[in-house]
Design a protein around this motif. Sequence first.
Motif, PDB file in Angstrom:
ATOM      1  N   GLU A 188      -2.672   3.780  -6.965  1.00  0.00           N
ATOM      2  CA  GLU A 188      -3.688   2.876  -7.503  1.00  0.00           C
ATOM      3  C   GLU A 188      -4.382   2.146  -6.359  1.00  0.00           C
ATOM      4  O   GLU A 188      -3.925   2.138  -5.229  1.00  0.00           O
ATOM      5  CB  GLU A 188      -3.044   1.850  -8.436  1.00  0.00           C
ATOM      6  CG  GLU A 188      -2.317   2.459  -9.626  1.00  0.00           C
ATOM      7  CD  GLU A 188      -1.616   1.389 -10.456  1.00  0.00           C
ATOM      8  OE1 GLU A 188      -1.745   0.188 -10.108  1.00  0.00           O
ATOM      9  OE2 GLU A 188      -0.946   1.752 -11.433  1.00  0.00           O
ATOM     10  N   SER A 189      -5.504   1.508  -6.689  1.00  0.00           N
ATOM     11  CA  SER A 189      -6.178   0.687  -5.693  1.00  0.00           C
ATOM     12  C   SER A 189      -5.587  -0.722  -5.713  1.00  0.00           C
ATOM     13  O   SER A 189      -4.989  -1.137  -6.704  1.00  0.00           O
ATOM     14  CB  SER A 189      -7.686   0.635  -5.968  1.00  0.00           C
ATOM     15  OG  SER A 189      -7.936   0.058  -7.244  1.00  0.00           O
ATOM     16  N   PHE A 190      -5.745  -1.435  -4.635  1.00  0.00           N
ATOM     17  CA  PHE A 190      -5.261  -2.805  -4.513  1.00  0.00           C
ATOM     18  C   PHE A 190      -6.296  -3.731  -5.129  1.00  0.00           C
ATOM     19  O   PHE A 190      -7.434  -3.801  -4.676  1.00  0.00           O
ATOM     20  CB  PHE A 190      -5.040  -3.138  -3.040  1.00  0.00           C
ATOM     21  CG  PHE A 190      -4.498  -4.504  -2.768  1.00  0.00           C
ATOM     22  CD1 PHE A 190      -3.138  -4.766  -2.899  1.00  0.00           C
ATOM     23  CD2 PHE A 190      -5.337  -5.533  -2.367  1.00  0.00           C
ATOM     24  CE1 PHE A 190      -2.626  -6.032  -2.635  1.00  0.00           C
ATOM     25  CE2 PHE A 190      -4.833  -6.799  -2.100  1.00  0.00           C
ATOM     26  CZ  PHE A 190      -3.478  -7.052  -2.237  1.00  0.00           C
ATOM     27  N   LEU A 191      -5.913  -4.433  -6.168  1.00  0.00           N
ATOM     28  CA  LEU A 191      -6.859  -5.263  -6.923  1.00  0.00           C
ATOM     29  C   LEU A 191      -6.653  -6.743  -6.616  1.00  0.00           C
ATOM     30  O   LEU A 191      -5.553  -7.272  -6.761  1.00  0.00           O
ATOM     31  CB  LEU A 191      -6.684  -5.030  -8.421  1.00  0.00           C
ATOM     32  CG  LEU A 191      -7.476  -5.960  -9.360  1.00  0.00           C
ATOM     33  CD1 LEU A 191      -8.984  -5.757  -9.174  1.00  0.00           C
ATOM     34  CD2 LEU A 191      -7.071  -5.716 -10.810  1.00  0.00           C
ATOM     35  N   TYR A 234      -9.447  -2.249  -3.337  1.00  0.00           N
ATOM     36  CA  TYR A 234      -9.322  -1.627  -2.023  1.00  0.00           C
ATOM     37  C   TYR A 234      -8.455  -0.375  -2.123  1.00  0.00           C
ATOM     38  O   TYR A 234      -7.314  -0.434  -2.573  1.00  0.00           O
ATOM     39  CB  TYR A 234      -8.711  -2.608  -1.022  1.00  0.00           C
ATOM     40  CG  TYR A 234      -9.614  -3.786  -0.738  1.00  0.00           C
ATOM     41  CD1 TYR A 234     -10.608  -3.702   0.224  1.00  0.00           C
ATOM     42  CD2 TYR A 234      -9.493  -4.969  -1.472  1.00  0.00           C
ATOM     43  CE1 TYR A 234     -11.451  -4.768   0.472  1.00  0.00           C
ATOM     44  CE2 TYR A 234     -10.335  -6.045  -1.235  1.00  0.00           C
ATOM     45  CZ  TYR A 234     -11.316  -5.941  -0.267  1.00  0.00           C
ATOM     46  OH  TYR A 234     -12.159  -7.000  -0.022  1.00  0.00           O
ATOM     47  N   ALA A 235      -9.024   0.747  -1.696  1.00  0.00           N
ATOM     48  CA  ALA A 235      -8.304   2.015  -1.741  1.00  0.00           C
ATOM     49  C   ALA A 235      -7.401   2.190  -0.524  1.00  0.00           C
ATOM     50  O   ALA A 235      -6.476   2.997  -0.549  1.00  0.00           O
ATOM     51  CB  ALA A 235      -9.294   3.175  -1.827  1.00  0.00           C
ATOM     52  N   ASN A 236      -7.669   1.446   0.541  1.00  0.00           N
ATOM     53  CA  ASN A 236      -6.840   1.558   1.741  1.00  0.00           C
ATOM     54  C   ASN A 236      -6.715   0.199   2.414  1.00  0.00           C
ATOM     55  O   ASN A 236      -7.542  -0.705   2.209  1.00  0.00           O
ATOM     56  CB  ASN A 236      -7.405   2.598   2.714  1.00  0.00           C
ATOM     57  CG  ASN A 236      -8.840   2.274   3.128  1.00  0.00           C
ATOM     58  OD1 ASN A 236      -9.062   1.343   3.908  1.00  0.00           O
ATOM     59  ND2 ASN A 236      -9.799   3.011   2.605  1.00  0.00           N
ATOM     60  N   PHE A 270       0.814  -1.220   0.000  1.00  0.00           N
ATOM     61  CA  PHE A 270       0.000   0.000   0.000  1.00  0.00           C
ATOM     62  C   PHE A 270       0.851   1.276   0.000  1.00  0.00           C
ATOM     63  O   PHE A 270       0.593   2.186  -0.790  1.00  0.00           O
ATOM     64  CB  PHE A 270      -0.983  -0.010   1.176  1.00  0.00           C
ATOM     65  CG  PHE A 270      -2.273  -0.719   0.863  1.00  0.00           C
ATOM     66  CD1 PHE A 270      -3.368  -0.026   0.362  1.00  0.00           C
ATOM     67  CD2 PHE A 270      -2.388  -2.086   1.037  1.00  0.00           C
ATOM     68  CE1 PHE A 270      -4.555  -0.680   0.052  1.00  0.00           C
ATOM     69  CE2 PHE A 270      -3.567  -2.755   0.728  1.00  0.00           C
ATOM     70  CZ  PHE A 270      -4.661  -2.059   0.234  1.00  0.00           C
ATOM     71  N   PRO A 271       1.879   1.386   0.847  1.00  0.00           N
ATOM     72  CA  PRO A 271       2.653   2.638   0.843  1.00  0.00           C
ATOM     73  C   PRO A 271       3.683   2.769  -0.268  1.00  0.00           C
ATOM     74  O   PRO A 271       4.077   3.879  -0.606  1.00  0.00           O
ATOM     75  CB  PRO A 271       3.345   2.623   2.211  1.00  0.00           C
ATOM     76  CG  PRO A 271       3.465   1.183   2.551  1.00  0.00           C
ATOM     77  CD  PRO A 271       2.254   0.509   1.975  1.00  0.00           C
ATOM     78  N   VAL A 272       4.113   1.655  -0.879  1.00  0.00           N
ATOM     79  CA  VAL A 272       5.222   1.718  -1.835  1.00  0.00           C
ATOM     80  C   VAL A 272       4.840   1.274  -3.238  1.00  0.00           C
ATOM     81  O   VAL A 272       5.136   1.957  -4.218  1.00  0.00           O
ATOM     82  CB  VAL A 272       6.420   0.866  -1.342  1.00  0.00           C
ATOM     83  CG1 VAL A 272       7.561   0.935  -2.347  1.00  0.00           C
ATOM     84  CG2 VAL A 272       6.887   1.325   0.030  1.00  0.00           C
TER      85      VAL A 272
END
Length: 210
Positions: free
Chosen positions: A107-110, A123-125, A100-102
């Motif tokens: 982008e969102s996590f797919l 997931y955006a966060n 998420f941080p790097v």
Amino acid sequence: QALDEEYLKCDAQFGGVDQRKIFTYAEKYLPSLGYAKRAHLMNPMVPGLTGAKMSSSEEDSKIDLLDSAASVKKKLKKAFCEPGNIADNGVLSFCKYVIFPVALKGESFLIERPDAHGGNANYANFEDLEKDFGAEKVHPGDLKGAVEKYLNKLLDPVRKTFEQPELVKLSKAAYPPPPKVKPSGGKGGKAGAAAPQTDEIIPSRLNMKA
């Protein structure tokens, strides 16, 4: 250990928060010996892929900078990732502290999955991902597949850089392959047969202190 930073001539030391006492010791006493005061950086302690503390001495507990894509897949496949368990989950920890941080870069996590299993999820966060995993709305296998994709995307440029002949030579000098060992010829082994030797470069802990 405090003297390492002087004899390695590094500018800073990086370690987990469990190194706080030795870092404090170095900052307090090394200048009184005439040595330079270094910066000390710490990161949170995170569980390894085996569910216990991530350790440099436990190969399967971590992902190394130059691990091949096949090695990343193998380690994640074996990783402890109990459904609904968010406490000792090294796969989730990679999401929180690395992906998420790097890796995402805005982008969102797919998570890709067939419609029969709920379809793709974005997931955006990290908090939302953790919540859904805890509620068992995300299957461990689907999470591992997504983490594998993002880790390889992050590691590919590093692997490419280390294809340069001088870096290959440096890596092999710093982390030589284990010597060939001849089996004793006892039960379960062939007498005189040497164990296969790998040519894969495994600089498990590249020293980035300087």
